[in-house]
Write a protein that holds these residues in place. Sequence first.
Motif, mmCIF file in Angstrom:
data_model
loop_
_atom_site.group_PDB
_atom_site.id
_atom_site.type_symbol
_atom_site.label_atom_id
_atom_site.label_comp_id
_atom_site.label_asym_id
_atom_site.label_seq_id
_atom_site.Cartn_x
_atom_site.Cartn_y
_atom_site.Cartn_z
ATOM 1 N N MET A 117 1.004 -1.453 -0.069
ATOM 2 C CA MET A 117 -0.113 0.101 -0.037
ATOM 3 C C MET A 117 0.617 1.040 0.336
ATOM 4 O O MET A 117 -0.101 2.443 -0.751
ATOM 5 C CB MET A 117 -0.584 -0.182 1.481
ATOM 6 N N GLU A 118 1.689 1.084 0.725
ATOM 7 C CA GLU A 118 2.924 2.740 0.579
ATOM 8 C C GLU A 118 3.531 2.541 -0.795
ATOM 9 O O GLU A 118 4.133 4.173 -0.248
ATOM 10 C CB GLU A 118 3.647 2.349 1.754
ATOM 11 N N ASP A 119 3.361 2.168 -1.393
ATOM 12 C CA ASP A 119 4.369 2.518 -2.786
ATOM 13 C C ASP A 119 3.035 3.429 -3.817
ATOM 14 O O ASP A 119 3.819 3.071 -4.446
ATOM 15 C CB ASP A 119 4.188 1.400 -3.304
ATOM 16 N N ARG A 120 1.841 2.575 -3.173
ATOM 17 C CA ARG A 120 1.172 3.235 -4.183
ATOM 18 C C ARG A 120 1.100 4.805 -4.430
ATOM 19 O O ARG A 120 1.153 5.557 -3.745
ATOM 20 C CB ARG A 120 -0.765 2.565 -3.955
ATOM 21 N N ARG A 121 1.195 5.127 -5.622
ATOM 22 C CA ARG A 121 1.422 6.603 -6.183
ATOM 23 C C ARG A 121 0.176 6.870 -6.642
ATOM 24 O O ARG A 121 -0.675 6.034 -7.491
ATOM 25 C CB ARG A 121 1.889 7.068 -7.000
ATOM 26 N N PHE A 122 -0.785 8.249 -6.278
ATOM 27 C CA PHE A 122 -1.625 9.120 -7.114
ATOM 28 C C PHE A 122 -1.309 10.353 -7.766
ATOM 29 O O PHE A 122 -1.587 10.643 -6.901
ATOM 30 C CB PHE A 122 -3.262 8.558 -6.249
ATOM 31 N N ASN A 123 -2.297 10.443 -9.005
ATOM 32 C CA ASN A 123 -2.329 11.671 -9.194
ATOM 33 C C ASN A 123 -2.814 12.591 -8.547
ATOM 34 O O ASN A 123 -3.835 12.361 -7.657
ATOM 35 C CB ASN A 123 -1.566 12.322 -10.949
ATOM 36 N N GLU A 124 -2.817 13.855 -8.406
ATOM 37 C CA GLU A 124 -4.029 14.531 -8.087
ATOM 38 C C GLU A 124 -5.404 14.666 -8.239
ATOM 39 O O GLU A 124 -6.418 14.454 -7.937
ATOM 40 C CB GLU A 124 -3.840 16.422 -8.388
ATOM 41 N N SER A 125 -5.478 13.912 -9.630
ATOM 42 C CA SER A 125 -7.092 13.666 -10.063
ATOM 43 C C SER A 125 -7.388 12.349 -9.945
ATOM 44 O O SER A 125 -8.300 11.617 -9.807
ATOM 45 C CB SER A 125 -6.959 13.705 -11.987
ATOM 46 N N GLY A 126 -7.062 11.458 -8.769
ATOM 47 C CA GLY A 126 -7.045 10.558 -7.957
ATOM 48 C C GLY A 126 -6.985 9.299 -9.154
ATOM 49 O O GLY A 126 -7.273 7.946 -8.102
#
Lengths: 133, 538
Positions: free
Chosen positions: B8-17
């Motif tokens: 989970m901690e490796d997951r990345r999201f952009n500002e649009s989710g």
Amino acid sequence: MNETRKTRVLLAKPGLDGHDVGAKVVARALIDAGFDVRYTGLRQSGEDIVNAARDFNADVIALSILSGSHLPICTRLKVLIEEYQLSDRLWIAGGNIPAEDHETLRDIGVDAIYNTSSSLSEIVAAIKEKTIE
Amino acid sequence: MSNPEKAMEDRRFNESGIEIEPLYGPEDVVASQADDSDGIGDPGAFPFTRGIHREMYRKRPWTMRQYTGFGNAEDTNERFKYLIRTGNTGLNVAFDLPTQCGFDSDDDMAQGEVGRVGMAIDTLKDMEIAFDGIDIQNITVSLTINGTAAIMIAMYLVMAEKRGFDISKLRGTCQNDILKEFVGRGTWVYPVEPSVRLVADTIEYCAKHTPLYSPVSVCGYHIRESGATPTEEMAHGFCIAKAYLDEGLKRGMDIDEFAYRMSFNFNIFGQFFEQICKFRAGRRQWAKILKNEYGAKNPKSMWLRMIAGGGGSGLTIEQPENNIVRGAYYAMISALSGAQTIALCCYDEAYTIPSEKAQQISLRTMQIMIEEMGMTDTVDPLAGSYYVETLTNQMEAEIIRIMADVDARGGIVKLISEGKIQSHVSKGAYEHQKALESGEFRKVGVNCYEIEEEKPEVAMHPYKVEDAVKQTERLKAVKSGRDAAEVEAVLTQLKVAAEGSENMMPALIEAVKAYATVGEMNRVFTSVFGRYDEPNIF
């Protein structure tokens, strides 16, 4: 401070400046911190602001100004604040206010000044501290 | 290539989710494609993912249109000429707040504000001085004004005609997107309904009389500045643009008679690839909306013509020189996104009207891209990248989802009238500010790599009170030189037009010709329409 009454903050947008992102963000932060907040909306005249402050019986009059008109606005508002006998209220201003104008604003009677990089926690803590009687 | 076992901690999201994967492959492009996908197509052809022109910058680089205006018309005319000398190919005009809100320079509400954040315009006389000696057919002009846009368009057209330009061939743009002013920027004047009627009047008038002039530039820009995500910015912008198109249709015009002059203004700050894919996705979606929902036949009606390069919220007052670097990235994003015009924000713009030096650095940034970096040599160079095409597909799906949500909740005009959009984006701004203060959202110089005890050396744009005095003196002189009976007659005609349902532009043009002031024309409108009563929501 009266335990049952929340500290009241009138958050006002004086003049014609339409940049209200910061004012609304500060309003939300103050509510989350337990203040009673009334936001005037845009384009308030000096009279609008002192009338709202009196009606709301505000403990704090907070102005948000990003247009650069803070000196003429505060100079005119000072006269009204005295006329409406609101000089005992905490008067703060935030926005795009260069450091070179801070002293002039303090001389006019503004108690605290925040800029666009001030943190919400700093603003909240300062208002809390200054309104504890 | 998503990995379900990823921590989970490796997951990345952009500002649009949208979740960003560490690696993309061809299967991601296919998986992200909509069932009814039109693919990416070719540049200059539907669905225009790769750009609205076949040759794009190979034929002509983007227009360089730095934003400026301050003091009175003389001051601004001088800066315009400086910008043209240094290589600007367009002008982007800033007006002061009294002009934007409909007050004359001698009005009590204008005290302390005349010429402060832009140029003061009271009458046609000021407009004549502002553009004196400038070839406005070849150096196209964009007027950044909204609440009083109809008045300003009338003044601009009358000025151009007096100068001998054929207005049926005149190019130029007015921002004139009032709906977004209720969400952000805040220079509304009248209630929502008559405000939209004024926009529709300009669209209809320009379609008939100035077919190359763009009367509206729909701004996702300020909605983003107010706290929206990039996909919300584009979706809300499209909803607003559709509201104006619907008004045009209600006037009995065919979609191809006016949709081709619709232009857009989008924000640029944020993550590099998210921004580029936002534009590619938006361009494709807008083409589909026009073709499929509106039945447009003319490909030009489907074009997402846009200005980019501004992104005030991305700039910082801390370590302001870092903004020069940010600006270079913003310019590159704009160019890789296929913008028609770039108005690149200046490094000092976070706190003042840009200096000549700052303007020059922004302009040189773009010129370096053109002259040294080969940025104009080939069209849409990122096309075919697994990541770019996947993210373009995903951003488009998100834009569609948000637009459908707005429609399901009653439509953009209703939601803006009720303050719902305002409240939603303001909540976004608050969450963003909290993430900035907690360090969750990283900003260089602000919450990481700060310089302790930093005292920004900030050169503020000087505000000259004498310019305001000069402005009110000229206003007085113009008013005393007018034919009072004529002014009264044209203002009466304007009132008749406002009270009826006819297009108000012809009456505005007559009023402008008689040197009626912005304040006088605005008072006519407020006497008929009233003033907007802002919902007290944050």
